[in-house]
Design a protein around this motif. Structure first.
Motif, short mmCIF file in Angstrom:
data_model
loop_
_atom_site.label_atom_id
_atom_site.label_comp_id
_atom_site.label_asym_id
_atom_site.label_seq_id
_atom_site.Cartn_x
_atom_site.Cartn_y
_atom_site.Cartn_z
N GLY A 254 115.41 77.54 72.51
CA GLY A 254 115.47 76.94 71.18
C GLY A 254 114.46 77.54 70.23
N GLY A 255 113.26 77.79 70.75
CA GLY A 255 112.24 78.44 69.93
C GLY A 255 112.64 79.84 69.55
N LEU A 256 113.16 80.60 70.51
CA LEU A 256 113.57 81.98 70.24
C LEU A 256 114.65 82.04 69.16
CD1 LEU A 256 113.86 85.02 70.93
CD2 LEU A 256 115.45 84.34 72.75
N VAL A 257 115.67 81.22 69.30
CA VAL A 257 116.76 81.23 68.34
C VAL A 257 116.30 80.77 66.97
CG1 VAL A 257 118.98 80.14 67.77
CG2 VAL A 257 118.55 81.02 70.09
N SER A 258 115.50 79.72 66.93
CA SER A 258 115.00 79.21 65.65
C SER A 258 114.13 80.24 64.94
CB SER A 258 114.20 77.92 65.87
OG SER A 258 115.02 76.90 66.41
N GLU A 259 113.25 80.87 65.68
CA GLU A 259 112.37 81.89 65.10
C GLU A 259 113.18 83.07 64.56
OE1 GLU A 259 109.86 82.87 68.37
OE2 GLU A 259 109.17 80.79 68.58
N THR A 260 114.18 83.47 65.33
CA THR A 260 114.99 84.62 64.92
C THR A 260 115.79 84.33 63.66
OG1 THR A 260 115.16 85.35 67.23
CG2 THR A 260 116.76 86.26 65.67
#
Length: 322
Positions: A254-260
């Motif tokens: 979730g963090g990876l997708v949100s950051e991207t």
């Protein structure tokens, strides 16, 4: 269906026949991780350290200086927590070619209980410089990832599940580092998942089809490094991206997708399904999947609840198939 731990061990036995540099360093759990298959095939290349995870890392690092390509084998929680400091100092900072096989990852550890459940590993390992982080979905990808990692020249963390899941990739699938894999095409809602949870997300999409909601399913086998162009292509046209992970919603997928997506113009809305900043608990596997909203049925239910509460304008074509 074949469990990832069996696939990992069988693949290393196969690789070991042609590559004498492959070594397994085990932490007294070879029977559980199936590293005992490698030990039986190549006893002179199997190092049993016992319950001494920090020493495991030091031994593996030393083996790399002699030209070996070691795998660390134990439960993921012992590697990403108990052995974290030597992994950070000896492996990550030096870029040593040590492969960290985190077995029994996530919630589903049978009777091992909450002390052995690791729902923070992706966040921990993806924050570590030089570390490649992989989470295969099924038996096909587990074999592919094991082969890839065995040849890689730097640190790798591979998240391996205990139990088998439904195969969702074709037999001729080939792993490509960083690339997003579209498992199902669909409308303007995209489910994005990783590891074995991607198989459950796929089944959730089938359940949603039955009520007229056609969602796409995107699998990210590489948590780090992500090939951003392939991910953006996979979610192109989506108005809502819902991440689904057998992990805390903080810092992992979730963090990876949100950051991207936060760095992109006209980005879609993001919702995160997973453990909501809470510790897991002991219990049967099916109970835990339901409790934390990760079974196919509960994922489908939560997607429907989210869509019903979201802005109607954004959802005007949710039921349209691609």
């Amino acid at each position: 269906m074949k469990a990832q731990r069996d696939v990992w061990a069988d693949t290393l036995v196969e690789i070991g026949a042609d590559d004498p540099s492959v070594v397994i360093v085990d932490g007294d759990l070879a029977n559980s991780t199936k590293a005992d298959k490698f030990a039986a095939a190549y006893p002179d290349r199997f190092v049993e350290v016992g319950i001494a995870e920090q020493n495991m890392v030091g031994i593996a690092f030393g083996l790399t200086s002699a030209g070996f390509r070691p795998w660390l084998s134990t439960f993921g929680v012992f590697l990403t927590h108990r052995a974290l400091d030597p992994i950070r100092m000896l492996v990550s900072q030096t870029q040593a070619p040590v492969r960290v096989a985190g077995a029994y990852s996530g919630l589903l550890n049978g009777s091992s209980g909450k002390t052995h459940q690791d729902i923070e590993d992706l966040a921990i390992m993806r924050a570590m410089p030089n570390m490649t982080v992989l989470a295969p979905v099924d038996e096909i990808e587990a074999a592919e990832v094991t082969r890839w990692a065995s040849q890689h020249g730097g640190p790798v963390y591979v998240r391996l599940a205990r139990d088998a899941v439904r195969q969702v990739l074709p037999d001729d699938y080939r792993f490509r580092l960083g690339e997003a894999v579209t498992l199902r095409t669909g409308g303007v809602v995209a489910l994005v998942s990783t590891g074995v949870q991607s198989s459950r997300a796929y089944e959730a999409a089938e359940l949603l089809d039955e009520v007229g909601l056609h969602v796409r399913v995107i699998h990210l086998p590489t948590i780090k490094p992500l090939h951003v162009p392939s991910f953006l292509e996979a979610v192109d046209g989506a108005r809502i991206v819902i991440t689904v992970e057998e992990h805390s919603i903080i810092g992992g997928l979730g963090g990876l997708v949100s950051e991207t997506l936060a760095e992109q113009p006209n980005r879609p809305r993001v919702a995160r399904l997973g453990l909501q900043d809470a510790w897991s608990e002991s219990g049967p596997n099916d109970f835990l999947l339901d409790k934390y909203g990760l079974s196919p049925e509960r994922v489908a239910e939560q997607v429907r609840e989210y869509l019903n509460s979201a802005d109607a304008t954004a959802l005007s074509t949710v039921g349209d198939a691609a």
